[in-house]
Design a protein around this motif. Structure first.
Motif, mmCIF file in Angstrom:
data_model
loop_
_atom_site.group_PDB
_atom_site.id
_atom_site.type_symbol
_atom_site.label_atom_id
_atom_site.label_comp_id
_atom_site.label_asym_id
_atom_site.label_seq_id
_atom_site.Cartn_x
_atom_site.Cartn_y
_atom_site.Cartn_z
ATOM 1 N N ILE A 98 0.843 -1.197 0.000
ATOM 2 C CA ILE A 98 0.000 0.000 0.000
ATOM 3 C C ILE A 98 0.877 1.246 0.000
ATOM 4 C CG2 ILE A 98 -1.653 1.336 1.374
ATOM 5 C CD1 ILE A 98 -2.878 -1.351 2.218
ATOM 6 N N MET A 122 -0.380 11.035 5.972
ATOM 7 C CA MET A 122 0.499 10.742 7.100
ATOM 8 C C MET A 122 -0.253 10.738 8.427
ATOM 9 S SD MET A 122 3.623 10.009 6.566
ATOM 10 C CE MET A 122 4.531 10.535 8.017
ATOM 11 N N PRO A 124 -2.520 8.854 9.979
ATOM 12 C CA PRO A 124 -2.524 7.682 10.866
ATOM 13 C C PRO A 124 -1.209 7.470 11.604
ATOM 14 C CG PRO A 124 -3.415 7.106 8.726
ATOM 15 C CD PRO A 124 -2.876 8.494 8.598
ATOM 16 N N TRP A 125 -0.110 7.870 10.976
ATOM 17 C CA TRP A 125 1.195 7.671 11.608
ATOM 18 C C TRP A 125 1.422 8.663 12.733
ATOM 19 C CZ3 TRP A 125 4.870 4.117 11.657
ATOM 20 C CH2 TRP A 125 6.152 4.460 12.087
ATOM 21 N N TRP A 178 -3.082 -0.086 8.610
ATOM 22 C CA TRP A 178 -3.561 1.299 8.551
ATOM 23 C C TRP A 178 -2.576 2.242 9.231
ATOM 24 C CZ3 TRP A 178 -4.954 4.627 12.573
ATOM 25 C CH2 TRP A 178 -5.608 5.799 12.185
ATOM 26 N N ALA A 181 1.275 1.880 7.144
ATOM 27 C CA ALA A 181 1.473 2.132 5.712
ATOM 28 C C ALA A 181 2.020 3.539 5.427
ATOM 29 C CB ALA A 181 0.178 1.874 4.942
ATOM 30 N N PRO A 182 1.574 4.583 6.149
ATOM 31 C CA PRO A 182 2.111 5.916 5.874
ATOM 32 C C PRO A 182 3.627 6.013 6.033
ATOM 33 C CG PRO A 182 0.152 6.092 7.199
ATOM 34 C CD PRO A 182 0.478 4.628 7.131
ATOM 35 N N PHE A 183 4.188 5.235 6.954
ATOM 36 C CA PHE A 183 5.649 5.253 7.126
ATOM 37 C C PHE A 183 6.332 4.784 5.837
ATOM 38 C CE2 PHE A 183 9.460 2.735 8.210
ATOM 39 C CZ PHE A 183 10.258 3.754 8.675
ATOM 40 N N PHE B 38 -7.386 6.234 -1.221
ATOM 41 C CA PHE B 38 -6.395 6.141 -0.140
ATOM 42 C C PHE B 38 -6.730 7.111 0.993
ATOM 43 C CE2 PHE B 38 -3.222 4.282 -3.203
ATOM 44 C CZ PHE B 38 -3.071 3.100 -2.511
ATOM 45 N N PHE B 42 -7.376 6.183 4.864
ATOM 46 C CA PHE B 42 -6.522 6.618 5.968
ATOM 47 C C PHE B 42 -7.244 7.545 6.944
ATOM 48 C CE2 PHE B 42 -2.755 5.731 3.074
ATOM 49 C CZ PHE B 42 -2.368 4.621 3.788
ATOM 50 N N TYR B 281 2.632 18.346 13.980
ATOM 51 C CA TYR B 281 2.875 17.808 12.644
ATOM 52 C C TYR B 281 2.323 18.744 11.577
ATOM 53 C CZ TYR B 281 1.705 15.045 8.537
ATOM 54 O OH TYR B 281 1.525 14.613 7.257
ATOM 55 N N TYR B 288 9.265 17.157 10.348
ATOM 56 C CA TYR B 288 8.821 15.840 10.804
ATOM 57 C C TYR B 288 9.254 14.774 9.798
ATOM 58 C CZ TYR B 288 5.507 12.466 12.765
ATOM 59 O OH TYR B 288 4.940 11.366 13.340
#
Lengths: 305, 299
Positions: A98, A122, A124-125, A178, A181-183, B38, B42, B281, B288
């Protein structure tokens, strides 16, 4: 360096040696706080853990490998081993996939809008995992599940997200993907940007289509970063605690326990510190192998020191 | 920049060939459609948390309404209840104290060590750098049990000072690692000039390295802050009384209790607890991300 030796050369070799000695003395002094943290709070506890794991529950008697042998006889322990491996491999595979697709998609749109999309994905991270998992817990709540409500709109029967073994294992993986994946997205996007444009131009001149450019230019150029992120993520996922702890607490019937949550259950909640230490030590060989492989990949910076 | 220029060039070129430009447009539309999918994927959990936190208890409890939207009016009662009637403000205060102290400790330790490791070669510096990287790979779930004994023997069980002690194990290795990268990228001519001017190492670090590597320092500080804000297993294992808890554990363990329809309070608690790192952030996104990516890509 040249300048220092030149000014010092006038006063003779003895003071040069003294200068060098002073330089290294200062350097070691500057590293003392770091050494205190690394040795006192990481290395020492790691060794101490090995000692702890060979005591009895009251920590009064040395019992050798009895705790490990006890675990080997427990069906629950083997279930934890299998679940940890399954969880780490499946979750990392989907996070990487993903993340890669999302990074590639962001990279195809005009540069002006990329920042905005990257910023959104980003999120979720950035939210602490324990807290966002509370939101997922509510989404999976048996009576009020908003996901089941959506499924019902499409005439799909309600899913027992957290109460059946298969679905509970599925759910903890979904939440981990979830969250993680952003990482991958951010790592891959940075790597994609560092691929020289000329390579794509050359490939286009040679008549390569989009798929061939991906397979013969993008993937080989990103091989190193993909390897590092995947290995790193396997470590973090394998050692995960937050998500399983908040979402299922290891249930139903211990089927979603990972090493970390099982060690917590035995060591902290049941008060059997040595047994908990033994469980968490089983992570060590896996992590050591992964760390060794990662280290080979990042040795360049260490060599630069 | 290169991509923008390339996109402009591609645009000019495509303008001449109509069919290709149509292909390009369809590819873009497909990309945007993909991105929307996406983004929904998310963002729907935090969206749902927000919606729940603003609903009345009656609406949360109703099974007949659409759970994804607010139909019966917005209420802030869950937020007020949290701030006025729960221990949430205490958790918040504890978390701020712990996070600020950990950031300060981390920055001092890592900047000093990174300077020594990137500029003053000494016996064992290569081994130490490898050791730092390995320490970064050691997860907290491997250490929380032996550290439980260490914390206990220091008399810090059920005190947030235990967190100030152990969180640096999570932050220092990575911050040192990225600071080494930033310091190593400072041209050697700069410190040679400073040395000739008679500066000692502390002056050089303070007057040259820290100002020049300020973006790296900000990135490292953000990393240390978010990690200490989000850490979960250590406070979960070491803290239990209300006046010592931090936000993550306090929200998860104490707000869950209570009456049946506690979901509004729980979701508003989770959102408020997540707000500081998210706001940080939002304003410092580039730092970041630089912090995250520089750990690996510049390796």
């Amino acid at each position: 360096m040249v300048a220092i030796t030149a000014t010092d050369a006038g006063t003779g070799g003895g003071s040069l040696r003294r200068l060098l000695r002073r330089r290294s003395t200062i350097a070691v002094l500057m590293c003392v706080p770091l050494l205190a943290v690394v040795l006192g709070l990481v290395a020492y506890p790691a060794v101490y853990s090995l000692f702890l794991s060979m005591l009895n529950k009251a920590e009064t008697k040395f019992v050798g490998l009895d705790n490990f042998l006890f675990l080997f006889k427990r069906e629950t322990f083997w279930m934890v081993v299998r679940q940890s491996i399954l969880f780490a491999l499946v979750a990392v595979l989907f996070k990487a996939l993903i993340g890669f697709i999302a990074a590639h998609t962001i990279n195809t749109i005009p540069a002006k809008g990329q920042r905005k999309w990257r910023g959104m994905m980003m999120v979720p991270w950035v939210i602490p995992a324990a807290l966002s998992t509370l939101g997922w817990w509510w989404l999976f709540e048996p009576t009020y599940s908003a996901i089941n409500w959506l499924l019902a709109e499409f005439a799909i029967p309600a899913v027992p997200w957290l109460s059946q073994t298969f679905w509970a294992r599925f759910s903890v993986i979904v939440v981990n993907v979830w969250f993680g994946a952003p990482f991958f997205l951010i790592m891959y996007l940075a790597a994609l940007k560092s691929i020289p444009e000329e390579l794509y131009e050359a490939a286009a001149i040679d008549g390569a289509n989009a798929w061939q450019r991906l397979v013969f230019v993008t993937l080989p150029m990103m091989r190193n970063i993909i390897a590092i992120t995947v290995l790193f993520s396997i470590i973090v996922t394998f050692a995960n605690f937050d998500i399983v702890r908040v979402l299922t607490q290891g249930g139903p019937r211990n089927s979603t326990h990972l090493f970390a949550t099982y060690a917590f259950r035995l060591g902290i909640e049941s008060g059997d510190i040595p047994l908990g230490a033994a469980v968490s030590l089983f992570m060590f060989p896996v992590l050591a192998v992964l760390a060794f492989v990662i280290l080979r990949n990042v040795r360049r910076r260490i060599q630069a020191i | 920049m290169a991509i923008a220029a390339e996109a402009r060039a591609a645009g000019r070129w495509l303008g001449r060939t109509a069919s290709l430009s149509r292909d390009r447009r369809w590819a873009l539309i497909a990309s945007y459609a993909c991105l929307v999918v996406f983004a929904i994927m998310f963002l729907f959990p935090p969206y749902y948390m927000l919606v729940t936190s603003l609903k009345t208890n009656a609406e949360i409890a109703a099974l007949t309404t659409n759970p994804w939207i607010i139909e019966q009016g917005i209420t802030f009662e869950h937020y007020w209840g949290l701030l006025a009637e729960s221990s949430f403000p205490i958790y918040f205060k504890n978390t701020v104290i712990v996070a600020v102290l950990v950031v300060a400790i981390t920055m001092v330790i890592s900047v000093l060590a990174a300077y020594a490791l990137s500029r003053l070669k000494f016996w064992g510096s290569g081994v130490l750098a490898t050791g730092i990287f390995l320490t970064y790979l050691v997860p907290d779930s491997l250490l929380f049990i032996p550290l439980f004994k260490v914390v206990g023997s220091l008399g810090l069980l059920n005190s947030y000072w235990a967190l100030v002690l152990v969180y640096p194990t999570l932050t220092v290795p990575f911050c040192t690692w990225i600071m080494i990268g930033y310091f190593a990228s400072i041209p050697k001519e700069l410190d040679e000039a400073a040395l000739i001017d008679g500066a000692n190492h502390m002056q050089m670090l303070w007057r040259v390295f820290i100002p020049v590597a300020l973006p790296g320092l900000v990135a490292a500080a953000i990393f240390a802050f978010t990690v200490s804000w989000a850490a979960f297993i250590y406070p979960m294992a070491y803290l239990y009384s209300d006046d010592q808890l931090v936000l993550t554990v306090g929200t998860v363990t104490t707000l869950i209790r209570g009456d049946v329809f506690h979901w509004g309070g729980l979701m508003s608690g989770a959102l408020l607890a997540a707000a500081p790192p998210v706001i940080l952030y939002a304003f410092l996104m580039d730092y970041y991300i630089a912090g995250l990516t520089s750990g690996a890509t510049k390796g």
